[in-house]
Structures are given as structure tokens and as C-alpha cells.
Design a protein around this motif. Structure first.
Motif, PDB file in Angstrom:
ATOM      1  N   ILE A  26       0.840  -1.212   0.000  1.00 22.81           N
ATOM      2  CA  ILE A  26       0.000   0.000   0.000  1.00 22.81           C
ATOM      3  C   ILE A  26       0.867   1.250   0.000  1.00 22.81           C
ATOM      4  CG2 ILE A  26      -1.517   1.400   1.466  1.00 22.81           C
ATOM      5  CD1 ILE A  26      -3.117  -0.654   0.040  1.00 22.81           C
ATOM      6  N   LYS A  27       1.906   1.253   0.837  1.00 20.92           N
ATOM      7  CA  LYS A  27       2.777   2.425   0.922  1.00 20.92           C
ATOM      8  C   LYS A  27       3.573   2.647  -0.371  1.00 20.92           C
ATOM      9  CE  LYS A  27       2.088   4.568   4.767  1.00 20.92           C
ATOM     10  NZ  LYS A  27       1.614   5.964   4.698  1.00 20.92           N
ATOM     11  N   ILE A  28       3.998   1.564  -1.012  1.00 21.73           N
ATOM     12  CA  ILE A  28       4.731   1.703  -2.272  1.00 21.73           C
ATOM     13  C   ILE A  28       3.796   2.193  -3.379  1.00 21.73           C
ATOM     14  CG2 ILE A  28       6.270   0.550  -3.913  1.00 21.73           C
ATOM     15  CD1 ILE A  28       7.258   0.740  -0.992  1.00 21.73           C
ATOM     16  N   LEU A  29       2.549   1.687  -3.378  1.00 17.37           N
ATOM     17  CA  LEU A  29       1.557   2.172  -4.338  1.00 17.37           C
ATOM     18  C   LEU A  29       1.287   3.655  -4.130  1.00 17.37           C
ATOM     19  CD1 LEU A  29      -1.063  -0.753  -4.201  1.00 17.37           C
ATOM     20  CD2 LEU A  29       0.507  -0.254  -6.088  1.00 17.37           C
ATOM     21  N   TYR A  42      -6.846   4.496   0.301  1.00 14.84           N
ATOM     22  CA  TYR A  42      -6.834   3.102   0.744  1.00 14.84           C
ATOM     23  C   TYR A  42      -7.688   2.930   1.980  1.00 14.84           C
ATOM     24  CZ  TYR A  42      -2.987   4.930   3.641  1.00 14.84           C
ATOM     25  OH  TYR A  42      -2.214   5.679   4.489  1.00 14.84           O
ATOM     26  N   HIS A  43      -8.133   1.695   2.160  1.00  9.89           N
ATOM     27  CA  HIS A  43      -9.062   1.369   3.222  1.00  9.89           C
ATOM     28  C   HIS A  43      -8.344   0.533   4.272  1.00  9.89           C
ATOM     29  CE1 HIS A  43     -12.612   2.642   0.816  1.00  9.89           C
ATOM     30  NE2 HIS A  43     -11.816   2.312  -0.178  1.00  9.89           N
ATOM     31  N   SER A  44      -9.007   0.370   5.408  1.00  3.53           N
ATOM     32  CA  SER A  44      -8.464  -0.477   6.470  1.00  3.53           C
ATOM     33  C   SER A  44      -9.619  -0.990   7.301  1.00  3.53           C
ATOM     34  CB  SER A  44      -7.496   0.320   7.351  1.00  3.53           C
ATOM     35  OG  SER A  44      -8.154   1.426   7.917  1.00  3.53           O
ATOM     36  N   GLY A  45      -9.313  -1.903   8.223  1.00  2.77           N
ATOM     37  CA  GLY A  45     -10.356  -2.401   9.118  1.00  2.77           C
ATOM     38  C   GLY A  45     -11.273  -3.390   8.441  1.00  2.77           C
ATOM     39  N   ASN A  46     -12.600  -3.179   8.554  1.00  2.04           N
ATOM     40  CA  ASN A  46     -13.585  -4.138   8.067  1.00  2.04           C
ATOM     41  C   ASN A  46     -13.846  -3.977   6.576  1.00  2.04           C
ATOM     42  OD1 ASN A  46     -14.026  -5.276  10.579  1.00  2.04           O
ATOM     43  ND2 ASN A  46     -15.585  -3.794  11.129  1.00  2.04           N
ATOM     44  N   ILE A  48     -15.177  -5.436   4.009  1.00  5.58           N
ATOM     45  CA  ILE A  48     -15.968  -6.554   3.523  1.00  5.58           C
ATOM     46  C   ILE A  48     -16.218  -6.423   2.027  1.00  5.58           C
ATOM     47  CG2 ILE A  48     -18.159  -7.756   3.747  1.00  5.58           C
ATOM     48  CD1 ILE A  48     -16.369  -8.114   6.100  1.00  5.58           C
ATOM     49  N   ALA A  49     -16.784  -5.305   1.610  1.00  5.87           N
ATOM     50  CA  ALA A  49     -17.122  -5.135   0.200  1.00  5.87           C
ATOM     51  C   ALA A  49     -16.212  -4.142  -0.496  1.00  5.87           C
ATOM     52  CB  ALA A  49     -18.572  -4.679   0.065  1.00  5.87           C
ATOM     53  N   ALA A  50     -15.511  -3.307   0.249  1.00  6.68           N
ATOM     54  CA  ALA A  50     -14.638  -2.302  -0.352  1.00  6.68           C
ATOM     55  C   ALA A  50     -13.381  -2.944  -0.906  1.00  6.68           C
ATOM     56  CB  ALA A  50     -14.281  -1.242   0.683  1.00  6.68           C
ATOM     57  N   TYR A  51     -12.735  -2.238  -1.825  1.00  2.00           N
ATOM     58  CA  TYR A  51     -11.434  -2.671  -2.330  1.00  2.00           C
ATOM     59  C   TYR A  51     -10.354  -2.242  -1.348  1.00  2.00           C
ATOM     60  CZ  TYR A  51     -13.990  -3.167  -6.748  1.00  2.00           C
ATOM     61  OH  TYR A  51     -14.890  -3.538  -7.721  1.00  2.00           O
ATOM     62  N   ASP A  52      -9.164  -2.801  -1.521  1.00  2.00           N
ATOM     63  CA  ASP A  52      -8.062  -2.388  -0.662  1.00  2.00           C
ATOM     64  C   ASP A  52      -7.711  -0.924  -0.897  1.00  2.00           C
ATOM     65  OD1 ASP A  52      -7.585  -4.814   0.711  1.00  2.00           O
ATOM     66  OD2 ASP A  52      -6.610  -5.627  -1.051  1.00  2.00           O
ATOM     67  N   ALA A  53      -7.840  -0.483  -2.138  1.00  2.00           N
ATOM     68  CA  ALA A  53      -7.553   0.923  -2.460  1.00  2.00           C
ATOM     69  C   ALA A  53      -8.276   1.300  -3.746  1.00  2.00           C
ATOM     70  CB  ALA A  53      -6.050   1.145  -2.606  1.00  2.00           C
ATOM     71  N   VAL A  54      -8.433   2.595  -3.936  1.00  2.00           N
ATOM     72  CA  VAL A  54      -9.036   3.124  -5.166  1.00  2.00           C
ATOM     73  C   VAL A  54      -8.223   4.324  -5.610  1.00  2.00           C
ATOM     74  CG1 VAL A  54     -11.061   4.225  -6.189  1.00  2.00           C
ATOM     75  CG2 VAL A  54     -11.366   2.316  -4.614  1.00  2.00           C
ATOM     76  N   ALA A  55      -7.936   4.399  -6.933  1.00  2.00           N
ATOM     77  CA  ALA A  55      -7.252   5.557  -7.512  1.00  2.00           C
ATOM     78  C   ALA A  55      -8.255   6.266  -8.422  1.00  2.00           C
ATOM     79  CB  ALA A  55      -6.022   5.110  -8.293  1.00  2.00           C
ATOM     80  N   ARG A 155       0.164   2.438  10.935  1.00  2.00           N
ATOM     81  CA  ARG A 155       0.009   3.737  10.278  1.00  2.00           C
ATOM     82  C   ARG A 155      -0.982   3.627   9.116  1.00  2.00           C
ATOM     83  NH1 ARG A 155       5.019   4.786  10.153  1.00  2.00           N
ATOM     84  NH2 ARG A 155       5.503   4.277   7.993  1.00  2.00           N
ATOM     85  N   VAL A 156      -0.903   2.538   8.369  1.00  2.00           N
ATOM     86  CA  VAL A 156      -1.842   2.308   7.270  1.00  2.00           C
ATOM     87  C   VAL A 156      -3.258   2.168   7.813  1.00  2.00           C
ATOM     88  CG1 VAL A 156      -2.567   0.587   5.554  1.00  2.00           C
ATOM     89  CG2 VAL A 156      -0.181   1.318   5.650  1.00  2.00           C
ATOM     90  N   ALA A 157      -3.391   1.453   8.950  1.00  2.00           N
ATOM     91  CA  ALA A 157      -4.716   1.285   9.557  1.00  2.00           C
ATOM     92  C   ALA A 157      -5.308   2.623   9.980  1.00  2.00           C
ATOM     93  CB  ALA A 157      -4.630   0.339  10.754  1.00  2.00           C
ATOM     94  N   LEU A 158      -4.467   3.493  10.541  1.00  2.00           N
ATOM     95  CA  LEU A 158      -4.956   4.773  11.056  1.00  2.00           C
ATOM     96  C   LEU A 158      -5.183   5.805   9.954  1.00  2.00           C
ATOM     97  CD1 LEU A 158      -2.730   5.111  14.250  1.00  2.00           C
ATOM     98  CD2 LEU A 158      -5.158   4.545  14.159  1.00  2.00           C
ATOM     99  N   GLU A 159      -4.378   5.728   8.895  1.00  2.00           N
ATOM    100  CA  GLU A 159      -4.470   6.727   7.839  1.00  2.00           C
ATOM    101  C   GLU A 159      -5.492   6.360   6.775  1.00  2.00           C
ATOM    102  OE1 GLU A 159      -0.548   7.108   6.315  1.00  2.00           O
ATOM    103  OE2 GLU A 159       0.259   8.103   8.092  1.00  2.00           O
TER     104      GLU A 159
END
Length: 496
Positions: A26-29, A42-46, A48-55, A155-159
């Protein structure tokens, strides 16, 4: 920086290694998007239906918006599943899909996509070569993140993108219902379920047993006042309070030695206190127990709940199931099996029905009441209760109700079962800390800090909890009041 060396390092972290790797990517992306003047959300936590990230504006040369999903590996079946999911989520506006495989993907994957999903456009697959190329373009960021894997994970989870937790909960409930309808579904029940019917919590039960033990031993003389003994017990636990498991062992030794007859005395004492202390203002068939039984009832298309695993000693669920005329079997020893028509209810920590005469071989049940019982389960990796729990965690999606998820053995089994998955498939109800309950104690302020700071802290606290349980393969279903849980369970069974 060599990707293979990083993989080798992360493999030593067990199940959490994948999530560390995911956060690294995620950080390199993000570094790549920033270098091109693009945005990465980018997303974190639950998730379920979301993608890991969206550009939204595109990613690299891939036209936007781009949905980005990171997986362990891409088999033909996994590719098909992700494409079907992408098509079903197309209303989110993601026209392109970037699938990043940490492992390998089939050499003929693009041909398979073109053949089976001819309408799918801008589907891009990345593997280890593309990840390594990204690392090579951003060596400084890659090295910094690799040296701080754990702090980067949080940090990824919080940001990550913050979503309204109540809206997010709707998506989680929808995912639970999908698993429930598939029939590959189990339920894990903890003390909160029994408490809903007025049974005592663990501390209340231990204190009562302690007082009973001391009173019967004649500590205060022939006419001892139980209230006086109780005050002594309360103070002892304040001054020299052992852990609950240590205290349970202390009580067990005080009430019974190791002979079979005295074991019977101990079981009788625990059973009497367990049901005798029940708060009668609560219905023994509580709304929560009723809602659990509703989920267990077979529909016209068959049973949806494959099994129930309970960490409670009581038989309250059995009473509700029996009152409905449903077929079930309480299982509390290794040799017992349920028939195909019966719902198996596994008592993995032991079984203390109020009327023991209704159950054959009940004296063979292992009672995990104190340290000895926990040590036995830890010591015996193939103990039947461990195997039942692990099989349910690996083969089904589990819904956990009334569990605090602090039991070290359960967390160990969750971590084992999570090693082979890259998305959490289990669900647990967890009570959310409200600002009001956190900031005040009675009518007095409990913290000296501005409300905005306290609320941000609680948001981060909940986000970190989501990240920690995600590594154990568990999605959190947040609630604020216990009364919400039966309604949420009803929405799973009814689809509303």
C-alpha cells in the motif's frame, strides 16, 4: 531491495506476515501515485465489500477510476471470483481493476479473462515482477517501510479512509447473511449470551464459590455471617488479587481434592452457584437466546447453521432449542457425534446442565474451569475441543456472540486458521466505547482533555482494534447497546 528477502523475513511472522506485506505494498503504491500526481485512497479495518484501495484519477497508465485489490495468490478460481465481485461493485464507479498477487498467477490468466469475461475491460494483473519494479522505482520509501514494518502496519490502519461505522456495519451484516445462506456457517457463543438471561458473570461466580468455600470451612466459626466473609473475600481480591484462572484453581482445591467423589462435590457446588445466582428479573429465554435459536432453525432449503460452539457451561440454548421442537445434540466428549438431522452444540469448555440426569455420560465431560483445564488443552494439541474449534474456523465462516476474544487459546486457534486466507471471514460483536461513557464517571469528568481530542483518540482506538482482529481473520460488528444484538441477528436471518 530484494522482494524475495522481504518475503523470507515476513514468513517468520506467521499469519500476520501477510498483512504486514499488504501494508508495505500500500505504501509503495501510494509513493507511485504521488510521484505521478495521482491520488490513492486506501481502506483499512472491516473491508468486507470495499477494495483495498481506489485511484479515482487512474493509477500509472491504467485509466481511472481504478479499483486495487491485493491477494495472496491468483488461481483461476480466485480470478473469476474477483472479477464477479468487481462487476457486482461496478456501481461504485471503478471502471478498471488492478489485481496484485503477492504470490503467482497463471501464465494464461489473461486468456482466461478474455474467454470467460469478454465484457470486462481494463483488467490488469500484477505479480512479483511488477512489485519488484515498483520497489526499484522507489528504493528509499521501500527501505524505510521495510525497516518499520509494524509501525507501518498501524500507520496504514490509522491513515486509511474513515467510514461511518453504522453504515459500514450494514455492509458487514450483508456479508454475514451471504455466508449464513451458504450453509457454511457456525456460531461461537461466549459469556455474554448467558449473562443476557441473568446468569452470573465469571467474577461473580468465583466470588460466590470462594465465600461458600470459606463459610463451609468454618473460617468465621459456627455462626459465621456470609456478608462478613464476602467483605473479606472482596478485600483479599483487591489487595492480593490473583488472576481469575489462579483463583479458580484455588477454589477447586479448596472445595475438592482429586478423588472422584470430591470432584463430584466440586461440580455440584459450581452447578448450584451457576443457576442459583441467576438474576430472575431476566427471562431465562432472553431475546438474545431467542434470536440465536432463530438462526439455528432450519428453513425450507435446509439448515443454515452447521454447528454451535459454546464456551459456556449452561444449557440455556438447549432449553430454547428443545422448546421449539428442533433436533439437536449436546456434545461434551470426544466420542460423541451428531446425526445429520441434529444440530451439534459443542461445549468445548465443559457442560453443567441444571438437570444432569437428562444427559448420558455427563460425568465424562472435561470441565475447563481453572488453570488445570486450560493447561490440558494447551498441552494436548489434538484435544477434541481444539480440533472442533480449528475445524470450524477453517471450514466455515464463524459468527462470535458474547465473546471478548481475550481467551489465549481461541486467539491461538484463530491465528492458525488465518494463515491461509487474505481476507477475514469470521465476525465478532464488539461493544464500541462511546464518548459519553469514556469521558465521564458518574457525574464527574473522567478525563481532562478537549472533546475533539477524546473523540479522535476513540476513533483511532476502534480503528486499531479492527486492524488487530483483522490479522486474526475476524471482522468486527460494532454496537453501542447490548439490546442491539438481537435486532442485528434478526436482520441476518430475515435479510432486513
Amino acid at each position: 531491495m530484494d522482494l524475495a528477502l522481504l518475503e523470507e523475513k515476513l514468513s517468520s511472522y506467521g499469519g500476520s506476515g501477510y498483512y504486514l506485506f499488504e501494508s508495505f505494498i500500500i505504501k509503495i503504491l501510494q509513493a507511485e501515485a504521488t510521484s505521478r500526481g495521482q491520488t490513492l485512497i486506501y481502506h483499512s479495518g472491516n473491508n468486507i465489500a470495499a477494495y483495498d484501495a481506489v485511484a479515482p484519477e487512474g493509477f500509472g497508465d491504467i485509466p481511472g477510476p481504478v479499483a486495487i485489490e491485493i491477494v495472496r495468490s491468483l488461481s483461476p478460481n480466485r480470478i473469476a471470483k474477483e472479477l464477479q465481485r468487481h462487476i457486482s461493485l461496478s456501481q461504485d464507479g471503478a471502471s478498471s481493476l488492478l489485481l496484485i498477487s503477492i504470490g503467482s498467477y497463471p501464465v494464461d490468466a489473461k486468456a482466461l479473462i478474455a474467454k470467460n469475461f469478454p465484457s470486462a475491460k481494463n483488467i490488469v494483473l500484477w505479480g512479483q515482477n511488477e512489485i519488484q519494479a515498483l520497489i526499484n522505482r522507489h528504493p528509499q520509501v521501500s527501505a524505510e517501510v521495510a525497516d518499520n514494518l509494524f509501525s507501518n502496519r498501524f500507520r496504514v490502519a490509522l491513515e486509511g479512509k474513515y467510514e461511518d461505522w453504522k453504515e459500514q456495519r450494514k455492509t458487514v451484516i450483508s456479508a454475514i447473511r451471504e455466508n449464513y445462506m451458504s450453509g457454511r456457517f457456525s456460531m461461537l457463543l461466549g459469556a455474554g449470551v448467558s449473562s443476557s438471561a441473568g446468569l452470573p458473570d465469571w467474577d461473580t461466580l468465583l466470588n460466590s464459590l470462594f465465600v461458600s468455600m470459606l463459610t463451609e470451612d468454618g473460617v468465621g466459626g459456627k455462626n459465621a455471617d456470609p456478608d462478613q466473609i464476602s467483605s473479606i473475600v472482596k478485600r483479599l481480591r483487591q489487595i492480593d488479587g490473583p488472576s481469575a484462572l489462579m483463583l479458580a484453581r484455588y477454589i477447586r482445591k479448596g472445595i475438592a481434592a482429586d478423588s472422584q467423589s470430591e470432584q463430584g462435590k466440586f461440580i455440584k457446588a459450581v452447578t448450584e452457584q451457576l443457576y442459583g445466582l441467576r438474576n430472575k428479573k431476566y427471562s431465562i429465554s432472553s431475546p438474545l437466546i431467542k434470536s440465536i435459536a432463530n438462526l439455528c432453525a432450519p428453513s425450507r432449503t435446509g439448515a443454515k447453521v452447521k454447528s454451535v460452539l459454546t464456551y459456556n457451561f449452561d444449557d440455556l440454548l438447549e432449553r430454547e432449542i428443545k422448546a421449539r421442537g428442533l433436533s439437536y445434540r449436546s456434545i461434551f466428549e470426544e466420542v460423541d457425534l451428531a446425526s445429520p438431522e441434529e444440530l451439534p452444540i459443542y461445549h468445548v469448555h465443559g457442560f453443567l446442565p441444571e438437570n444432569r440426569d437428562e444427559y448420558q455420560n455427563i460425568n465424562k465431560a472435561t470441565l475447563v474451569f481453572s488453570e488445570e483445564g486450560y493447561h490440558q488443552i494447551y498441552r494436548e494439541a489434538y484435544h477434541w475441543s481444539n480440533l472442533i474449534q480449528l475445524n470450524s474456523l477453517k471450514e466455515t465462516s464463524c459468527l462470535m456472540v458474547g465473546l471478548s476474544l481475550t481467551d489465549p487459546n481461541l486467539r491461538r486457534l484463530l491465528e492458525i486458521s488465518a494463515k491461509s486466507i487474505d481476507k477475514p471471514k469470521h465476525f465478532a460483536f464488539m461493544k464500541r466505547i462511546t464518548y459519553e461513557s469514556f469521558s465521564t464517571e458518574g457525574e464527574k469528568p473522567a478525563v481532562r482533555a478537549p472533546s475533539g481530542l477524546v473523540k479522535r483518540f476513540l476513533d483511532r482506538h476502534h480503528k486499531l482494534n479492527e486492524g488487530v482482529l483483522r490479522e486474526l481473520g475476524v471482522n468486527i460488528i460494532w454496537y453501542e447497546q447490548y439490546e442491539e444484538i438481537p435486532t442485528l441477528l434478526q436482520s441476518i436471518s430475515k435479510g432486513v
